[in-house]
Design a protein around this motif. Sequence first.
Motif, PDB file in Angstrom:
ATOM      1  N   SER A 193       1.053 -12.170 -21.122  1.00 12.31           N
ATOM      2  CA  SER A 193       1.808 -12.553 -22.314  1.00 12.31           C
ATOM      3  C   SER A 193       2.050 -14.058 -22.345  1.00 12.31           C
ATOM      4  O   SER A 193       1.902 -14.709 -23.385  1.00 12.31           O
ATOM      5  CB  SER A 193       3.135 -11.795 -22.350  1.00 12.31           C
ATOM      6  OG  SER A 193       3.882 -12.136 -23.489  1.00 12.31           O
ATOM      7  N   GLU A 194       2.407 -14.628 -21.192  1.00 13.02           N
ATOM      8  CA  GLU A 194       2.650 -16.071 -21.114  1.00 13.02           C
ATOM      9  C   GLU A 194       1.400 -16.867 -21.473  1.00 13.02           C
ATOM     10  O   GLU A 194       1.486 -17.957 -22.040  1.00 13.02           O
ATOM     11  CB  GLU A 194       3.107 -16.445 -19.701  1.00 13.02           C
ATOM     12  CG  GLU A 194       4.502 -15.996 -19.334  1.00 13.02           C
ATOM     13  CD  GLU A 194       4.798 -16.241 -17.870  1.00 13.02           C
ATOM     14  OE1 GLU A 194       3.962 -16.898 -17.197  1.00 13.02           O
ATOM     15  OE2 GLU A 194       5.845 -15.780 -17.385  1.00 13.02           O
ATOM     16  N   SER A 254       3.453  -9.737 -17.800  1.00  7.26           N
ATOM     17  CA  SER A 254       4.224 -10.941 -18.095  1.00  7.26           C
ATOM     18  C   SER A 254       3.322 -12.167 -18.085  1.00  7.26           C
ATOM     19  O   SER A 254       3.403 -13.030 -18.972  1.00  7.26           O
ATOM     20  CB  SER A 254       5.354 -11.106 -17.077  1.00  7.26           C
ATOM     21  OG  SER A 254       6.051 -12.324 -17.287  1.00  7.26           O
ATOM     22  N   GLU A 268       4.698  -7.692 -13.651  1.00  9.05           N
ATOM     23  CA  GLU A 268       4.329  -9.074 -13.355  1.00  9.05           C
ATOM     24  C   GLU A 268       2.999  -9.439 -14.008  1.00  9.05           C
ATOM     25  O   GLU A 268       2.819 -10.553 -14.511  1.00  9.05           O
ATOM     26  CB  GLU A 268       4.254  -9.272 -11.839  1.00  9.05           C
ATOM     27  CG  GLU A 268       5.602  -9.232 -11.153  1.00  9.05           C
ATOM     28  CD  GLU A 268       5.493  -9.255  -9.640  1.00  9.05           C
ATOM     29  OE1 GLU A 268       6.307  -9.969  -9.022  1.00  9.05           O
ATOM     30  OE2 GLU A 268       4.608  -8.575  -9.078  1.00  9.05           O
TER      31      GLU A 268
END
Length: 329
Positions: free
Chosen positions: A317-318, A314, A311
């Motif tokens: 990266s976003e 992620s 999580e």
Amino acid sequence: MTYDVLTMGRISVDIYPNDIGVGLADVTSFGKYLGGSPSNVAVAAARHGRTTAVITRTGDDPFGTYLHRELAKFGVDDRFVAPVPGLQTPATFCAIIPATHEFPLYFYGRFPTAPDLQIKAEELDLAAIRDARIFWSTVTGLCQEPSRSAHIAAHEARPRAELAEGQFTVLDLDYRPMFWDSEDAAREQVARVLPHVTVAIGNEEECAVAVGHGTPDEQADRLLAAGVEIAVVKLGPEGVMAKTRTERVVSAPVPVETLNGLGAGDSFGGAFCHGLLAGWPLAQVLDYANASGAIVASRLSCADAMPTPAEVTSLLSERGRLVPEAVAQ
């Protein structure tokens, strides 16, 4: 057993409202969760794959039983958690009003004392404390005897000069004025343990209590002068700064929609421990910890909200941030 992260200090039952955006007087239902900053940090580090344990005390009551169950559920070793006869497990209520970013806390069962302030020096497993890769404690644990002497004994069991490579002693500067007679009293006790501390973490107000007012850089420099190797100063909306004798790093905030700001610092702490133990560059440790804290700020609870490495990476990266290899080492 040698723990990756061994924490010491508060534990409680967090009673959080299911009704969001209203004061406690208007809340009609609540949920209960494991709480207490050092306990939350242990949970957060366990979520990142670290072996963790917490040294604390509960009441000899059903809430104490509940906290043992929750620690086991989260993979935190509870062998150093024991009941204190005659005292009740503390409960902490809060209101959640995201629009104002206000999350007032109300402590019950902590005055004039709490079970986790009754930890005694002679009860400590000093070998486990000495061997832990990271030992984490908070300033609150120094506010009252016998907890104060127990915390000092724990720090004295880890002389900085005797720490192995990859070992860290972390002091969370977590200052809560309701537990202290004065800021001066807290500063005096912080000064007693700083010689044993390799990492100090706090916001600007907490750093002011520990080493005096000044700019974040001045506060970090004073912590370094006291012997700390990594000084972490949280800058609020400007992010987080970490400073060593050779490096200064600032991590910008990771934007999220805040639901409950409580617990974000504990998530930051557990992720920071993970990054330190993984040997990442300091900038990557800060970014990873920042993202971990942001995720919890976007969720309702604390311990139950702690993110997994997937999580965190992620979200990084976003947001276009550098993603470290998030595998426990």
